[in-house]
Design a protein around this motif. Structure first.
Motif, PDB file in Angstrom:
ATOM      1  N   ASP A   1       0.803  -1.224   0.000  1.00  0.00           N
ATOM      2  CA  ASP A   1       0.000   0.000   0.000  1.00  0.00           C
ATOM      3  C   ASP A   1       0.836   1.275   0.000  1.00  0.00           C
ATOM      4  O   ASP A   1       0.287   2.373  -0.029  1.00  0.00           O
ATOM      5  CB  ASP A   1      -0.931   0.014   1.221  1.00  0.00           C
ATOM      6  CG  ASP A   1      -1.944  -1.125   1.190  1.00  0.00           C
ATOM      7  OD1 ASP A   1      -2.342  -1.518   0.079  1.00  0.00           O
ATOM      8  OD2 ASP A   1      -2.317  -1.623   2.267  1.00  0.00           O
TER       9      ASP A   1
ATOM     10  N   LYS B   1       5.763   5.315 -11.766  1.00  0.00           N
ATOM     11  CA  LYS B   1       5.638   6.772 -11.845  1.00  0.00           C
ATOM     12  C   LYS B   1       7.017   7.424 -11.803  1.00  0.00           C
ATOM     13  O   LYS B   1       7.344   8.300 -12.619  1.00  0.00           O
ATOM     14  CB  LYS B   1       4.791   7.308 -10.684  1.00  0.00           C
ATOM     15  CG  LYS B   1       3.292   7.216 -10.859  1.00  0.00           C
ATOM     16  CD  LYS B   1       2.626   7.869  -9.656  1.00  0.00           C
ATOM     17  CE  LYS B   1       1.111   7.882  -9.764  1.00  0.00           C
ATOM     18  NZ  LYS B   1       0.489   8.512  -8.571  1.00  0.00           N
TER      19      LYS B   1
ATOM     20  N   ILE C   1      -2.542   1.250 -13.249  1.00  0.00           N
ATOM     21  CA  ILE C   1      -1.088   1.385 -13.404  1.00  0.00           C
ATOM     22  C   ILE C   1      -0.701   1.879 -14.793  1.00  0.00           C
ATOM     23  O   ILE C   1       0.278   2.609 -14.949  1.00  0.00           O
ATOM     24  CB  ILE C   1      -0.368   0.047 -13.081  1.00  0.00           C
ATOM     25  CG1 ILE C   1       1.153   0.281 -12.942  1.00  0.00           C
ATOM     26  CG2 ILE C   1      -0.667  -1.017 -14.136  1.00  0.00           C
ATOM     27  CD1 ILE C   1       1.913  -0.908 -12.407  1.00  0.00           C
TER      28      ILE C   1
ATOM     29  N   GLU D   1       2.930   3.646  -1.834  1.00  0.00           N
ATOM     30  CA  GLU D   1       3.357   4.087  -3.172  1.00  0.00           C
ATOM     31  C   GLU D   1       4.728   4.752  -3.129  1.00  0.00           C
ATOM     32  O   GLU D   1       5.569   4.527  -4.006  1.00  0.00           O
ATOM     33  CB  GLU D   1       2.323   5.052  -3.752  1.00  0.00           C
ATOM     34  CG  GLU D   1       2.630   5.503  -5.163  1.00  0.00           C
ATOM     35  CD  GLU D   1       1.529   6.365  -5.765  1.00  0.00           C
ATOM     36  OE1 GLU D   1       1.851   7.455  -6.285  1.00  0.00           O
ATOM     37  OE2 GLU D   1       0.357   5.935  -5.707  1.00  0.00           O
ATOM     38  N   GLU D   2       4.967   5.553  -2.121  1.00  0.00           N
ATOM     39  CA  GLU D   2       6.239   6.259  -2.003  1.00  0.00           C
ATOM     40  C   GLU D   2       7.417   5.291  -1.897  1.00  0.00           C
ATOM     41  O   GLU D   2       8.499   5.547  -2.428  1.00  0.00           O
ATOM     42  CB  GLU D   2       6.222   7.186  -0.775  1.00  0.00           C
ATOM     43  CG  GLU D   2       7.498   7.973  -0.544  1.00  0.00           C
ATOM     44  CD  GLU D   2       7.784   9.026  -1.591  1.00  0.00           C
ATOM     45  OE1 GLU D   2       8.913   9.562  -1.591  1.00  0.00           O
ATOM     46  OE2 GLU D   2       6.895   9.326  -2.416  1.00  0.00           O
TER      47      GLU D   2
ATOM     48  N   THR E   1      -2.270  -1.706  -7.525  1.00  0.00           N
ATOM     49  CA  THR E   1      -1.470  -1.792  -6.313  1.00  0.00           C
ATOM     50  C   THR E   1      -0.543  -0.575  -6.198  1.00  0.00           C
ATOM     51  O   THR E   1       0.228  -0.291  -7.118  1.00  0.00           O
ATOM     52  CB  THR E   1      -0.620  -3.085  -6.313  1.00  0.00           C
ATOM     53  OG1 THR E   1      -1.485  -4.192  -6.575  1.00  0.00           O
ATOM     54  CG2 THR E   1       0.079  -3.274  -4.981  1.00  0.00           C
ATOM     55  N   PRO E   2      -0.589   0.156  -5.081  1.00  0.00           N
ATOM     56  CA  PRO E   2       0.176   1.407  -4.957  1.00  0.00           C
ATOM     57  C   PRO E   2       1.686   1.236  -5.105  1.00  0.00           C
ATOM     58  O   PRO E   2       2.347   2.089  -5.722  1.00  0.00           O
ATOM     59  CB  PRO E   2      -0.189   1.904  -3.551  1.00  0.00           C
ATOM     60  CG  PRO E   2      -1.553   1.340  -3.300  1.00  0.00           C
ATOM     61  CD  PRO E   2      -1.529  -0.020  -3.951  1.00  0.00           C
ATOM     62  N   TYR E   3       2.260   0.168  -4.552  1.00  0.00           N
ATOM     63  CA  TYR E   3       3.722   0.025  -4.549  1.00  0.00           C
ATOM     64  C   TYR E   3       4.319   0.022  -5.964  1.00  0.00           C
ATOM     65  O   TYR E   3       5.202   0.841  -6.263  1.00  0.00           O
ATOM     66  CB  TYR E   3       4.120  -1.230  -3.771  1.00  0.00           C
ATOM     67  CG  TYR E   3       5.604  -1.464  -3.707  1.00  0.00           C
ATOM     68  CD1 TYR E   3       6.400  -0.779  -2.778  1.00  0.00           C
ATOM     69  CD2 TYR E   3       6.238  -2.371  -4.557  1.00  0.00           C
ATOM     70  CE1 TYR E   3       7.766  -0.985  -2.726  1.00  0.00           C
ATOM     71  CE2 TYR E   3       7.599  -2.579  -4.502  1.00  0.00           C
ATOM     72  CZ  TYR E   3       8.366  -1.886  -3.581  1.00  0.00           C
ATOM     73  OH  TYR E   3       9.725  -2.096  -3.529  1.00  0.00           O
TER      74      TYR E   3
ATOM     75  N   ILE F   1       2.892   1.012  -8.663  1.00  0.00           N
ATOM     76  CA  ILE F   1       2.499   2.270  -9.307  1.00  0.00           C
ATOM     77  C   ILE F   1       3.480   3.372  -8.936  1.00  0.00           C
ATOM     78  O   ILE F   1       3.914   4.164  -9.789  1.00  0.00           O
ATOM     79  CB  ILE F   1       1.050   2.647  -8.922  1.00  0.00           C
ATOM     80  CG1 ILE F   1       0.054   1.729  -9.647  1.00  0.00           C
ATOM     81  CG2 ILE F   1       0.763   4.113  -9.268  1.00  0.00           C
ATOM     82  CD1 ILE F   1      -1.400   1.963  -9.286  1.00  0.00           C
ATOM     83  N   GLY F   2       3.859   3.430  -7.670  1.00  0.00           N
ATOM     84  CA  GLY F   2       4.853   4.419  -7.256  1.00  0.00           C
ATOM     85  C   GLY F   2       6.168   4.229  -7.986  1.00  0.00           C
ATOM     86  O   GLY F   2       6.841   5.199  -8.357  1.00  0.00           O
TER      87      GLY F   2
ATOM     88  N   LYS G   1       8.855   4.087  -5.190  1.00  0.00           N
ATOM     89  CA  LYS G   1       9.799   5.066  -5.736  1.00  0.00           C
ATOM     90  C   LYS G   1      11.147   4.979  -5.032  1.00  0.00           C
ATOM     91  O   LYS G   1      12.207   4.911  -5.672  1.00  0.00           O
ATOM     92  CB  LYS G   1       9.214   6.469  -5.587  1.00  0.00           C
ATOM     93  CG  LYS G   1      10.221   7.592  -5.787  1.00  0.00           C
ATOM     94  CD  LYS G   1       9.621   8.920  -5.327  1.00  0.00           C
ATOM     95  CE  LYS G   1      10.709   9.977  -5.190  1.00  0.00           C
ATOM     96  NZ  LYS G   1      10.166  11.266  -4.682  1.00  0.00           N
TER      97      LYS G   1
END
Length: 305
Positions: A115, A152, A172, A117-118, A144-146, A148-149, A121
Motif C-alpha cells: 500500500d 511513476k 497502473i 506508493e512512495e 497496487t500502490p507500490y 504504481i509508485g 519510488k
C-alpha cells in the motif's frame, strides 16, 4: 476502478460449489480454468513483442530490466529474474526484482507493504535507476500502490515503463509507456490471483526474458550456449551441447571446454572454425556474442587468407 468491479475479484460461475466438490472435481475445475490462460496470453502478444524489442535495445545500451511488485507479483518476478544468471550467465544486476517489503517478503508475506506508493519510488532510487533502464510493474489488480509508485518515478526520469496486469483499463497503465493487460477472468478461488493471473504473468515474463536473451546472442539454435557451468550437471550439459552442435565425441567436447574454462560459446566457435581460443573470443566480441555471425565472420577470414 473499485476493487469489487475488477475482473480478478469476480466470482467464477463454474466454481461456486467448490466446497462441495470431491478432489477430482476440484482439480478438474482448476485444470479447465488453467487451459484458458494461454489463450488470454495470446491476445496480448503484439504488446509483449513491443516490450521485448524495447528491452533488447535498452540492454544493448547499458540498461537493466527491473520487475517491481508485491506479494505473488513480486515472487513471480523473482522466479524469472533469479533464473537469468544460471541460464544465460548474465550479471545478477542485469535483471532484478524489487519487492514490496524487501527480500524477506519473498519468504513471508508482508501484506501492508503493497500500500506504500512512495516506497516503490524509494526502492528504485536505491537501485540507482537511470533512463536507460526498463521497469515492469507487476500487479494482478492493476491498482497496487507500490508498483504504481515505482513506474511513476521511472517514467519521470525517462526509463521505459510497462504495466503487467490482469484487468482491462488498469490504473497502473495511466502511468506507463505500455500496458500488458492479460485478462484471464475470475479465479476458481475468488480473488486468489496466485492462480490464473500469476500463471499468465509467469508465462509472459518467460517470454520477455527468454526472447530478450535470444536476441542478445545468448542462445544458439535452441541451446543454452551461455549456460553458467557451476556444477557437475551443468558441465555435462555443456559437453552435450558441444557434441550436439559439432558432432565431436565426448572426449573432444571435454577438451574444448577445458581450453575455454567451460565457456560453451568459444568452444563451439573453435570447433566449427578451427580457431584458437583467443581468435574465438575476439571474434565473438566483434559479433556481439552471436555465434552464427561469429562463425560466418571467421570462416570468411580464413577463406580469404
Amino acid at each position: 476502478m473499485e476493487l469489487s468491479k475488477l475482473t480478478t475479484e469476480g466470482r467464477n460461475p463454474d466454481s461456486t460449489k467448490l466446497d462441495q466438490m470431491d478432489t477430482i472435481e476440484i482439480i478438474q475445475t482448476i485444470n479447465n480454468e488453467d487451459k484458458t490462460v494461454a489463450y488470454a496470453v495470446e491476445e496480448v502478444l503484439p504488446t509483449v513483442k513491443k516490450v521485448i524489442d524495447t528491452v533488447v535495445d535498452s540492454l544493448n545500451n547499458g540498461g537493466r530490466l527491473f520487475y517491481i511488485g508485491s506479494g505473488t507479483s513480486g515472487r513471480v518476478g523473482m522466479m524469472d529474474a533469479s533464473e537469468c544468471p544460471p541460464t544465460f550467465m548474465t550479471h545478477p544486476e542485469l535483471v532484478q526484482t524489487v519487492m514490496a517489503g524487501g527480500n524477506k517478503a519473498f519468504f513471508k508475506a508482508i501484506e501492508n507493504a503493497e500500500d506504500n506508493e512512495e516506497q516503490g519510488k524509494l526502492d528504485l532510487q536505491l537501485r540507482n535507476l537511470t533512463k536507460n533502464d526498463v521497469v515492469i510493474g507487476i500487479t494482478a489488480s492493476g491498482r497496487t500502490p507500490y508498483p504504481i509508485g515505482g513506474v511513476k518515478y521511472a517514467k519521470r526520469i525517462g526509463a521505459y515503463t510497462v504495466g503487467l496486469s490482469s484487468n482491462k483499463d488498469s490504473l497502473i497503465n495511466d502511468y506507463t509507456d505500455d500496458g500488458i493487460e492479460v485478462v484471464v477472468g475470475p479465479e476458481v478461488l475468488t480473488g486468489s490471483t496466485r492462480m490464473k493471473a500469476a500463471t499468465a504473468h509467469k508465462m509472459i515474463l518467460n517470454m520477455i526474458s527468454t526472447a530478450t536473451m535470444v536476441k542478445l546472442g545468448k542462445v544458439y539454435q535452441n541451446l543454452m550456449v551461455d549456460v553458467n557451468t557451476s556444477n557437475y550437471k551443468l558441465k555435462e550439459r555443456a559437453k552435450n551441447i558441444i557434441m550436439e552442435i559439432t558432432n565431436k565425441p565426448y572426449e573432444k567436447a571435454e577438451e574444448l571446454l577445458i581450453q575455454t574454462n567451460y565457456e560453451v560459446k568459444p568452444a563451439i566457435v573453435m570447433a566449427q572454425t578451427h580457431s584458437t581460443h583467443q581468435e574465438a573470443l575476439l571474434a565473438l566480441q566483434k559479433c556481439k556474442g552471436n555465434i552464427t555471425d561469429t562463425i560466418t565472420y571467421l570462416s570468411n577470414i580464413k577463406r580469404n587468407v
